[in-house]
Scaffold this motif. Structure first.
Motif, mmCIF file in Angstrom:
data_model
loop_
_atom_site.group_PDB
_atom_site.id
_atom_site.type_symbol
_atom_site.label_atom_id
_atom_site.label_comp_id
_atom_site.label_asym_id
_atom_site.label_seq_id
_atom_site.Cartn_x
_atom_site.Cartn_y
_atom_site.Cartn_z
ATOM 1 N N SER A 31 0.850 -1.188 0.000
ATOM 2 C CA SER A 31 0.000 0.000 0.000
ATOM 3 C C SER A 31 0.886 1.237 0.000
ATOM 4 O O SER A 31 1.982 1.229 0.552
ATOM 5 C CB SER A 31 -0.932 0.021 1.210
ATOM 6 N N ARG A 32 0.386 2.286 -0.605
ATOM 7 C CA ARG A 32 1.179 3.518 -0.704
ATOM 8 C C ARG A 32 1.417 4.151 0.662
ATOM 9 O O ARG A 32 2.488 4.642 0.941
ATOM 10 C CB ARG A 32 0.494 4.501 -1.637
ATOM 11 N N HIS A 33 0.397 4.119 1.506
ATOM 12 C CA HIS A 33 0.548 4.715 2.836
ATOM 13 C C HIS A 33 1.622 3.977 3.629
ATOM 14 O O HIS A 33 2.486 4.593 4.244
ATOM 15 C CB HIS A 33 -0.780 4.691 3.586
ATOM 16 N N TRP A 34 1.557 2.665 3.619
ATOM 17 C CA TRP A 34 2.537 1.893 4.374
ATOM 18 C C TRP A 34 3.921 2.047 3.760
ATOM 19 O O TRP A 34 4.924 2.060 4.464
ATOM 20 C CB TRP A 34 2.123 0.413 4.418
ATOM 21 N N ALA A 35 4.001 2.190 2.445
ATOM 22 C CA ALA A 35 5.293 2.378 1.777
ATOM 23 C C ALA A 35 5.944 3.684 2.221
ATOM 24 O O ALA A 35 7.160 3.740 2.414
ATOM 25 C CB ALA A 35 5.118 2.356 0.260
ATOM 26 N N GLU A 36 5.140 4.724 2.378
ATOM 27 C CA GLU A 36 5.679 6.002 2.860
ATOM 28 C C GLU A 36 6.310 5.820 4.232
ATOM 29 O O GLU A 36 7.395 6.341 4.503
ATOM 30 C CB GLU A 36 4.579 7.055 2.925
ATOM 31 N N ASP A 37 5.623 5.089 5.104
ATOM 32 C CA ASP A 37 6.165 4.829 6.439
ATOM 33 C C ASP A 37 7.462 4.034 6.360
ATOM 34 O O ASP A 37 8.425 4.314 7.084
ATOM 35 C CB ASP A 37 5.148 4.071 7.295
ATOM 36 N N ALA A 38 7.494 3.029 5.494
ATOM 37 C CA ALA A 38 8.687 2.191 5.362
ATOM 38 C C ALA A 38 9.872 3.001 4.848
ATOM 39 O O ALA A 38 10.996 2.871 5.361
ATOM 40 C CB ALA A 38 8.397 1.005 4.440
ATOM 41 N N VAL A 39 9.642 3.846 3.857
ATOM 42 C CA VAL A 39 10.729 4.681 3.324
ATOM 43 C C VAL A 39 11.204 5.660 4.394
ATOM 44 O O VAL A 39 12.411 5.895 4.542
ATOM 45 C CB VAL A 39 10.284 5.418 2.037
ATOM 46 N N HIS A 40 10.274 6.202 5.164
ATOM 47 C CA HIS A 40 10.655 7.123 6.236
ATOM 48 C C HIS A 40 11.504 6.401 7.282
ATOM 49 O O HIS A 40 12.523 6.939 7.750
ATOM 50 C CB HIS A 40 9.413 7.742 6.875
ATOM 51 N N GLU A 41 11.103 5.194 7.658
ATOM 52 C CA GLU A 41 11.889 4.415 8.623
ATOM 53 C C GLU A 41 13.279 4.107 8.072
ATOM 54 O O GLU A 41 14.270 4.167 8.803
ATOM 55 C CB GLU A 41 11.163 3.116 8.987
ATOM 56 N N ALA A 42 13.348 3.768 6.784
ATOM 57 C CA ALA A 42 14.652 3.506 6.157
ATOM 58 C C ALA A 42 15.506 4.772 6.169
ATOM 59 O O ALA A 42 16.709 4.715 6.444
ATOM 60 C CB ALA A 42 14.463 2.996 4.734
ATOM 61 N N TYR A 43 14.883 5.922 5.906
ATOM 62 C CA TYR A 43 15.603 7.199 5.953
ATOM 63 C C TYR A 43 16.195 7.428 7.338
ATOM 64 O O TYR A 43 17.350 7.806 7.480
ATOM 65 C CB TYR A 43 14.668 8.352 5.580
ATOM 66 N N LEU A 44 15.383 7.173 8.366
ATOM 67 C CA LEU A 44 15.872 7.375 9.728
ATOM 68 C C LEU A 44 17.038 6.448 10.057
ATOM 69 O O LEU A 44 17.998 6.850 10.726
ATOM 70 C CB LEU A 44 14.736 7.183 10.730
ATOM 71 N N LYS A 45 16.953 5.204 9.592
ATOM 72 C CA LYS A 45 18.061 4.261 9.805
ATOM 73 C C LYS A 45 19.329 4.753 9.131
ATOM 74 O O LYS A 45 20.416 4.704 9.701
ATOM 75 C CB LYS A 45 17.705 2.870 9.253
ATOM 76 N N LEU A 46 19.188 5.221 7.898
ATOM 77 C CA LEU A 46 20.347 5.694 7.148
ATOM 78 C C LEU A 46 20.886 7.002 7.722
ATOM 79 O O LEU A 46 22.101 7.222 7.753
ATOM 80 C CB LEU A 46 19.991 5.879 5.678
ATOM 81 N N ALA A 47 19.994 7.875 8.174
ATOM 82 C CA ALA A 47 20.414 9.173 8.706
ATOM 83 C C ALA A 47 21.177 9.031 10.014
ATOM 84 O O ALA A 47 21.940 9.930 10.383
ATOM 85 C CB ALA A 47 19.201 10.079 8.900
ATOM 86 N N ALA A 48 20.989 7.912 10.704
ATOM 87 C CA ALA A 48 21.727 7.694 11.944
ATOM 88 C C ALA A 48 23.229 7.550 11.683
ATOM 89 O O ALA A 48 24.044 7.903 12.538
ATOM 90 C CB ALA A 48 21.195 6.454 12.668
ATOM 91 N N ARG A 49 23.566 7.037 10.510
ATOM 92 C CA ARG A 49 24.972 6.873 10.123
ATOM 93 C C ARG A 49 25.141 7.312 8.665
ATOM 94 O O ARG A 49 25.373 6.485 7.787
ATOM 95 C CB ARG A 49 25.390 5.425 10.289
ATOM 96 N N PRO A 50 25.021 8.604 8.420
ATOM 97 C CA PRO A 50 25.044 9.084 7.024
ATOM 98 C C PRO A 50 26.364 8.810 6.308
ATOM 99 O O PRO A 50 26.374 8.611 5.092
ATOM 100 C CB PRO A 50 24.789 10.582 7.154
ATOM 101 N N HIS A 51 27.458 8.761 7.041
ATOM 102 C CA HIS A 51 28.754 8.531 6.409
ATOM 103 C C HIS A 51 28.811 7.162 5.733
ATOM 104 O O HIS A 51 29.438 7.001 4.704
ATOM 105 C CB HIS A 51 29.883 8.695 7.429
ATOM 106 N N ARG A 52 28.143 6.152 6.304
ATOM 107 C CA ARG A 52 28.122 4.817 5.683
ATOM 108 C C ARG A 52 27.356 4.853 4.367
ATOM 109 O O ARG A 52 27.761 4.249 3.384
ATOM 110 C CB ARG A 52 27.488 3.795 6.620
ATOM 111 N N PHE A 53 26.230 5.538 4.374
ATOM 112 C CA PHE A 53 25.408 5.662 3.168
ATOM 113 C C PHE A 53 26.187 6.400 2.077
ATOM 114 O O PHE A 53 26.227 5.966 0.931
ATOM 115 C CB PHE A 53 24.112 6.398 3.522
ATOM 116 N N LEU A 54 26.818 7.509 2.437
ATOM 117 C CA LEU A 54 27.536 8.317 1.458
ATOM 118 C C LEU A 54 28.801 7.633 0.955
ATOM 119 O O LEU A 54 29.215 7.844 -0.184
ATOM 120 C CB LEU A 54 27.878 9.678 2.056
ATOM 121 N N ALA A 55 29.420 6.806 1.783
ATOM 122 C CA ALA A 55 30.649 6.131 1.388
ATOM 123 C C ALA A 55 30.382 4.898 0.528
ATOM 124 O O ALA A 55 31.292 4.386 -0.118
ATOM 125 C CB ALA A 55 31.448 5.728 2.630
#
Length: 181
Positions: A31-55
């Motif tokens: 569902s689109r609504h649940w997908a938005e939540d999942a992408v947001h959660e993934a963003y938060l996980k990645l934002a916790a360690r942005p250097h790993r994502f960028l590297a």
């Protein structure tokens, strides 16, 4: 200890992959609504360690792995919950614009939405690893080796998941075609 905001380069890189990541989240989540939540959660996980994502040499692959983890964890949590009242028909959302089309060919996005819903329906019949490897290899164009690396499994495991997924999809499609006659 508070988290410092991620660098601007992190946000810019994440925004570049966001549309693609969101489309894949809809396929995994259903569902689109649940997908938005999942992408947001993934963003938060990645934002916790942005250097790993960028590297990472392929930020989309890194973000897809985080998204797959979020979807799998949420599914596991939901399985343990007991639903109170399920309401059918609550997931009827409007189809989004697809881009420029000719007026004679325009159907309001119905055909595309039907196709997306069919893909989601079929992917939901697979395990998350099977769906993940099918999305990476067959929709995103990665090789089995690249998909295995992204999903952090052995090449043979990824190939086995894909083979089983494609076999299951064939069974489902053959079964649905037999009922249409």
């Amino acid at each position: 200890m508070g988290l410092s905001p991620p660098p601007a380069r992190f946000d810019a890189t994440f925004c570049e992959i966001l549309p693609r990541l969101y489309r894949r989240a809809v396929m995994l989540a259903g569902s689109r609504h649940w997908a938005e939540d999942a992408v947001h959660e993934a963003y938060l996980k990645l934002a916790a360690r942005p250097h790993r994502f960028l590297a990472h040499p392929e930020p989309y692959a890194y973000a897809f792995t985080a998204l797959l983890s979020v979807v799998r964890d949420s599914h596991r949590r939901e399985r343990r919950q007991v639903p109170v009242d399920e309401m059918d028909g609550m997931e009827s959302g409007a189809a989004g614009a697809v881009g420029p089309v000719l007026a004679a060919d325009w159907d309001g996005g119905v055909a595309r939405r039907d196709a997306e819903l069919e893909v989601v329906r079929l992917l939901k019949r697979l395990s998350y690893r099977q769906a993940g490897v099918v999305i990476l290899v067959d929709l995103d164009g990665y090789t089995i080796d690249q998909a295995a690396e992204i999903m952090r499994v052995h090449r043979g495991t990824a190939a086995r998941h894909r083979a089983r997924a494609l076999g299951r999809l064939r069974e489902l499609l053959e079964g649905s075609q037999g009922h249409e006659v």
